[in-house]
Design an enzyme around this catalytic site. Structure first.
Site, PDB file in Angstrom:
ATOM      1  N   LYS A 105    -105.129 -65.458 -73.665  1.00 49.85           N
ATOM      2  CA  LYS A 105    -104.746 -65.620 -75.064  1.00 49.85           C
ATOM      3  C   LYS A 105    -105.913 -65.277 -75.999  1.00 49.85           C
ATOM      4  O   LYS A 105    -106.333 -64.147 -76.040  1.00 49.85           O
ATOM      5  CB  LYS A 105    -104.242 -67.043 -75.297  1.00 49.85           C
ATOM      6  CG  LYS A 105    -103.280 -67.548 -74.210  1.00 49.85           C
ATOM      7  CD  LYS A 105    -101.932 -66.879 -74.228  1.00 49.85           C
ATOM      8  CE  LYS A 105    -101.076 -67.227 -73.021  1.00 49.85           C
ATOM      9  NZ  LYS A 105    -100.832 -68.644 -72.813  1.00 49.85           N
ATOM     10  N   ARG A 107    -113.262 -62.025 -53.151  1.00 48.60           N
ATOM     11  CA  ARG A 107    -112.551 -63.296 -53.297  1.00 48.60           C
ATOM     12  C   ARG A 107    -113.506 -64.474 -53.458  1.00 48.60           C
ATOM     13  O   ARG A 107    -113.162 -65.503 -54.038  1.00 48.60           O
ATOM     14  CB  ARG A 107    -111.613 -63.527 -52.101  1.00 48.60           C
ATOM     15  CG  ARG A 107    -110.689 -64.681 -52.349  1.00 48.60           C
ATOM     16  CD  ARG A 107    -109.734 -65.107 -51.257  1.00 48.60           C
ATOM     17  NE  ARG A 107    -109.561 -64.289 -50.116  1.00 48.60           N
ATOM     18  CZ  ARG A 107    -110.281 -64.356 -48.990  1.00 48.60           C
ATOM     19  NH1 ARG A 107    -111.280 -65.244 -48.904  1.00 48.60           N
ATOM     20  NH2 ARG A 107    -110.008 -63.592 -47.978  1.00 48.60           N
TER      21      ARG A 107
HETATM   22  C1  LIG Z   1    -100.584 -69.431 -71.642  1.00 46.32           C
HETATM   23  C2  LIG Z   1    -100.998 -70.823 -71.487  1.00 46.32           C
HETATM   24  C3  LIG Z   1    -101.300 -71.360 -70.229  1.00 46.32           C
HETATM   25  C4  LIG Z   1    -101.162 -70.563 -68.954  1.00 46.32           C
HETATM   26  O1  LIG Z   1    -102.024 -69.472 -68.937  1.00 46.32           O
HETATM   27  P1  LIG Z   1    -101.684 -68.098 -68.172  1.00 46.32           P
HETATM   28  O2  LIG Z   1    -102.921 -67.297 -68.392  1.00 46.32           O
HETATM   29  O3  LIG Z   1    -100.469 -67.519 -68.825  1.00 46.32           O
HETATM   30  O4  LIG Z   1    -101.445 -68.459 -66.749  1.00 46.32           O
HETATM   31  C5  LIG Z   1    -101.712 -72.679 -70.160  1.00 46.32           C
HETATM   32  N1  LIG Z   1    -101.807 -73.457 -71.266  1.00 46.32           N
HETATM   33  C6  LIG Z   1    -101.514 -72.968 -72.487  1.00 46.32           C
HETATM   34  C7  LIG Z   1    -101.642 -73.855 -73.674  1.00 46.32           C
HETATM   35  C8  LIG Z   1    -101.104 -71.650 -72.643  1.00 46.32           C
HETATM   36  O5  LIG Z   1    -100.809 -71.179 -73.867  1.00 46.32           O
END
Ligand SMILES: *Cc1c(COP(=O)(O)O)cnc(C)c1O
Length: 389
Positions: A204, A54
């Site tokens: 992403k 952690r």
């Molecule tokens: C997906 C996303 C988030 C959040 O990210 P997670 O990894 O799903 O928690 C924040 N900002 C944008 C622009 C995103 O596309």
């Protein structure tokens, strides 16, 4: 360092007389100390090393280092998700009584965190159109501590002027934090334009294979003091296997982003010519309101997101989505293959019709996350959908 130079090379670790070329995975949640002096030295930060996952682990460190280089940041840390990266910024920079200014066009969950959640902590919030630096300046009050916006906003892909916002923030004695998820450091490096902190959903584009949930926070040392403590105390650190996968994904980041961006230009051009399409939103098009800004601020690329409005509203969108079978309707982005999202029924379903209209979203709005297939394959998939509209 250029994005192409971030290879998936591990820190050297001997196994006998040789070392593994690929990065090892360290799943151990805890480490074995030789004696109390060593435990003391590691826990007090006098000696490099790990004790408990952690607090930090080698796979998070390796991934953070790659991201730090990509953003030319002084500091970087990996969090369990994009949302925990944003939480880390809020919890490390703000306290009760502070005021923040947030973009009107923010990722839905970020909006919720930065309104409902932070107001429970006694932090006040003003939402403004961050494409207008003067509107942001007008919203500044004495306790303004933080301004938060996205490099490229969903779904109309408006681009913010980071240098102008940094100027407003710094004149107010506040910090500028940028969500760079839609750009990735290959397209834009907000720290170079004066942002203090950058966060990204590594889930992403950065990981790129839709198989982990992770976030990044990076920035310069002047606002980093509490970040490590917040990550450990609130339990925000990402898991080792996820970090390992994302680290591997980043090995092909420059190739993937380059190819997807080239494809996005071809897709935007095709959509502009399609009679079924009312409007196309892509910063690489001269018709986009932020085209000149994007040319100046981005690294010669305009991202892989392309949004368009079909004539015929939601029914037309439904026909397109059902017919374009090569393009999965998966409301995320940054996958290897081209995917699409329908903002009215997913990301923006919580807004009223009037709010959606103000953002340019109708039932006929479709947002593509363009992938790395051949351009012919993607255009054929689009044509299949358009033929059914
Ligand atoms: C997906 C996303 C988030 C959040 O990210 P997670 O990894 O799903 O928690 C924040 N900002 C944008 C622009 C995103 O596309």
């Amino acid at each position: 360092m250029k994005p192409d130079d971030i290879c998936p090379r591990p820190q050297a670790q001997s196994v006998g007389s040789t070392e593994p070329l690929a990065e090892p995975i360290y799943l151990s949640s805890v480490y074995r100390c030789h004696d109390p002096a060593e435990a003391d030295a590691i826990l007090s930060g006098q000696q490099a090393g790990y004790l408990y996952q952690r607090d930090g682990h080698p796979n998070a460190r390796a991934l953070a280092e790659k991201c730090r280089l990509l953003h030319a940041a002084q500091e970087a840390a990996i969090c369990a998700s994009g949302m925990s990266a944003l939480a880390a910024i809020v919890l490390s920079q703000l306290r009760t009584g502070d005021h923040i200014i947030v973009a009107e066009q923010l990722y839905g969950r970020s909006q919720r965190l930065l309104t409902e959640e932070v107001s429970r902590l006694g932090i006040s919030v003003t939402r403004v159109d961050t494409c207008q630096a003067h509107a942001v300046a007008a919203a500044v009050t004495a306790p303004t501590r933080l301004i938060i916006a996205e490099t490229i906003a969903n779904p109309t892909l408006r681009v913010i002027d980071i240098a102008a916002l940094a100027d407003v923030a710094h004149r107010a004695g506040a910090l500028l934090a940028i969500d760079n998820t839609f750009a990735s450091p290959v397209v834009c490096r907000p720290l170079a334009w004066g942002a203090d902190l950058v966060f990204e959903s590594l889930t992403k584009i950065m990981n790129g294979h839709s198989d982990v949930l992770l976030g990044l926070v990076c920035g310069n040392s002047h606002c980093w003091g509490r970040v490590g403590e917040v990550l450990a105390s609130w339990g925000l650190v990402g898991a080792a296997f996820d970090c390992w996968l994302a680290s591997r994904g980043i090995g092909t980041l420059a190739l993937r982003v380059g190819r997807a961006n080239d494809n996005a230009l071809a897709v935007a051009a095709r959509l502009v010519d399609a009679p079924q399409v009312e409007q196309v939103f892509y910063p690489g098009l001269k018709s986009h309101p932020d085209h000149e800004l994007a040319r100046r601020q981005f690294e010669g690329r305009f991202g892989a997101m392309v949004t368009f409005n079909l004539r015929g509203g939601r029914d037309a969108a439904t026909r397109f989505i059902r017919a374009a079978r090569q393009i999965p309707f998966s409301p995320s982005l940054g996958e290897l293959c081209t995917t699409l999202s329908h903002p009215q029924s997913t990301s923006h379903r919580g807004l009223s019709e009037a709010e959606r209209q103000a953002l340019g979203i109708s039932g006929g709005t479709i947002r593509l996350s363009v992938g790395i297939e051949s351009p012919q394959f993607i255009l054929a998939g689009l044509d299949e959908g358009l033929a059914a509209v």
